[in-house]
Design a protein around this motif. Structure first.
Motif: not given
Ligand SMILES: Cc1cc2nc3c(=O)[nH]c(=O)nc-3n(C[C@H](O)[C@H](O)[C@H](O)COP(=O)(O)OP(=O)(O)OC[C@H]3O[C@@H](n4cnc5c(N)ncnc54)[C@H](O)[C@@H]3O)c2cc1C
Ligand SMILES: Nc1ncnc2c1ncn2[C@@H]1O[C@H](COP(=O)(O)O)[C@@H](O)[C@H]1O
Lengths: 323, 246
Positions: A17, A97, A158, A200-201, A250, A255-257, B157, B159
């Motif tokens: 990111s 991020n 992303n 998330t990555e 999610v 989480f947002t992906v 949190e 990464e």
């Protein structure tokens, strides 16, 4: 004038990111006819630092202080503010991020620099400095003008393809004035989700819902994820029922992906679920109910029983990868 | 112990998103408003749990017009003790954060909690700005918060993992999933909320650093391509050749 980019690292590697942010910042610098400087905190190899040139940075400021291997975000703000002054930066770029979400707003308030958080396009500088971002959980976009002299943009992860070019960057040691007393937050433990792709990555995500009936059935989903090199995710009721760990949830409240490919298995596609995944480039839905709302948001769909379709799909993926 | 919880009003998650006035304004016609889920489910409920175990006082603040009052009354019904509404309507994060920080400076809070982000403007910004403007350390996107004496222990949190951190109070925190479980207000809470203090305060003068010039809706999806369950090889081929994602 210059553009400063925070290129954050985790365990000595610049995050993907962050590379996106460097590339974005370099393009902004080009647009403004100036140069892009990246700043890296903590111990990182010379090769890793110099590689930022390939994403457009002409200079890398490196603070090689072992105390910064893990990021105390308040200290990060202090160092970046000092770098902004040293580099005479007008535009400061972060990734949106976890570390960017912590540092960018603090820096914004400190410098009185307007912030657009989660940019999805380069700024339009024809009338002001207008940056497009997602709003209403991806259901709409807003064009936001930053009216202050200094400007901060954080880039939604992303969103941009990172492409390595052939540029080189000069690495310069930077020694900001920080002391032990600046470390107000003590990081006592770091747990990594090792072996798996961090959700998330991830470029591909395979996600399961209540349609899978119970935790004992997740093997078929994991096999598919493994074949695709994907991270696994789930809908909220699945995490709430403890079928899967909470960090896989999610959606609106999880989480947002925004992977390149999101495969939804046995998920109905409630609006709150879609809110966390509708930024995905391609969505595949596997559901036995042809009326499931998820099909309306999908690019490809299979109407069928997951227990039959998913193992077959895994085999087909393996066969294709084996070629 | 004194805790401040920042409460924002957002359209219900199922609301239809449309814009008016030449795409410069969100259309509120027929839209139900709720407390932003992160503010209610995680920040507020955790504050109320700390109130019960540590005998804390929980204040609420919202920056918004009179139309935010039903939302702040609901937060009072859940168990907040006292509420403040800064009478101003803005979507500039710096402006909103400055209002909250101005109030916070006069009250000496031990903990300031915000949600991780608003589900309409999705800034994830106001918590960090309030921290900076109030001169507090900031722990962002925390999924766990425990308080022992004057030390807070949190999980946040990052990464690829999670961090456990320790910080001395006072501190500002943005809360996400994991910090608490949603509650439903009971009748007694709803009755009590009617008489709890809700003070309206005038905004302080600060610059706005951003403005929305227009909104857009995303282009409609082309429509789903259905593939027969007996021909999954076709899907793999399409994902490779057409979508180019594998
Ligand atoms: C404020 C709020 C926030 C929320 N936040 C979130 C969030 O962040 N994330 C989230 O996910 N949800 C969230 N929800 C819940 C959301 O509304 C839905 O209830 C939830 O997403 C449904 O999960 P599901 O699709 O797994 O289950 P269901 O809706 O029960 O769907 C199961 C699906 O599986 C299909 N199915 C069944 N058997 C099979 C089979 N053998 N093969 C293939 N398909 C099968 C069914 O046809 C059905 O479509 C939220 C709700 C609210 C009110
Ligand atoms: N108008 C507001 N009044 C009070 N608190 C707010 C307001 N807007 C946002 N917040 C708080 O700041 C958090 C982050 O918002 P944002 O930066 O807009 O994503 C929210 O979860 C709220 O806790």
């Amino acid at each position: 004038m210059s553009v400063l980019i925070f290129a954050d690292q985790f365990q000595g590697n610049i995050k993907k990111s962050a590379l996106e942010a460097v590339q974005y910042g370099s393009k902004v610098a080009q647009q403004l006819g100036t140069q892009a400087t990246a700043i890296v905190l903590g111990e990182v190899s010379a090769d890793e630092l110099a590689s930022l040139g390939r994403y457009g940075a002409s200079k890398v400021l490196h603070v090689a202080d072992a105390r910064l291997n893990e990021l105390e975000t308040g200290v990060g703000v202090k160092i970046i503010a000092e770098a902004v002054e040293k580099e005479n930066a007008d535009v400061i770029v972060f990734s949106h991020n976890f570390s960017g979400r912590a540092i960018a707003p603090q820096l914004s308030a400190r410098l009185k620099a307007g912030l657009v958080a989660g940019a999805i396009a380069l700024p339009d500088t024809s009338a002001g400095f207008v940056v497009k971002k997602n709003v209403f959980s991806g259901k709409a976009f807003a064009n936001v003008n930053i009216t202050s002299a200094k400007k901060i943009v954080s880039v939604l992860p992303n969103t941009f393809n990172v492409e390595a070019g052939s540029g080189t960057a000069a690495v310069e040691a930077f020694a900001p004035s920080i002391s032990d007393a600046d470390f107000k937050i003590k990081i006592t433990k770091v747990e990594t989700v090792s072996g798996e792709v961090p959700l998330t990555e991830a470029e591909i995500v395979v996600s399961g819902g209540r349609g899978l009936k119970g935790p004992e059935n997740w093997g078929i989903l994991e096999d598919l994820a493994h074949a695709l090199g994907a991270a696994t995710a789930c809908s909220r009721p699945v995490a709430d029922a403890h079928w899967r760990p909470h960090h896989e949830h999610v959606g609106q409240t999880g989480f947002t992906v925004r992977p390149n490919l999101y495969v939804a298995i046995g998920i109905s596609g409630a609006i709150q679920h879609l809110a966390g995944v509708n930024g995905s480039k391609v969505i595949v839905v596997i559901n036995k109910d042809a009326e499931a709302p998820f099909f309306k948001a999908a690019d490809y769909g299979i109407v069928g029983d997951a227990f039959e379709v998913v193992p077959k799909l895994t085999e087909a993926v393996k066969k294709y990868k084996g070629k | 112990m004194k805790i401040l919880v920042c409460i924002s009003k957002t359209p219900d998650t199922t609301a239809k998103i449309a814009f008016i006035d030449n795409n410069t304004k969100f259309s509120e016609a027929g839209v139900q408003f709720i407390i932003n889920p992160y503010d209610e489910w995680y920040a507020l409920v955790r504050a109320l749990e700390l109130k019960e175990t540590l005998n804390a006082t929980v204040h609420l603040i919202t920056v918004g017009g009179a139309d935010t009052e039903p939302v702040i009354r609901k937060a009072l019904a859940l168990g907040g003790d006292e509420a403040f509404r800064v009478d101003a309507d803005s979507h500039d994060s710096y402006f909103i954060a400055s209002q909250i920080a101005a109030h916070a400076r006069s009250e000496n809070y031990d903990i300031i909690l915000t949600g991780k982000e608003t589900i309409d403007y999705n800034g994830s910004s106001i918590g960090g700005m309030v921290a900076e403007l109030a001169g507090l350390p900031f722990v962002s996107i925390a999924s766990k918060l425990d308080v022992n004496g004057t030390t807070a222990t949190l999980r946040r949190e990052i990464e690829g993992g999670e961090e456990t951190v320790e910080v001395s109070l006072p501190v500002a925190i943005s809360a996400q999933k994991g910090m608490a479980e949603a509650r439903i207000p009971n009748m007694r809470g709803i009755m009590a909320a009617r008489t709890k203090p809700l003070k309206v305060i005038a905004p302080v003068a600060v610059d706005q650093l951003t403005s929305v010039t227009s909104f857009e809706l995303p282009p409609a999806k082309a429509g789903v391509k259905l593939i027969s369950p007996d021909n999954v090889e076709e899907l793999v081929k399409l994902l490779h050749e057409e979508a180019k994602v594998i």
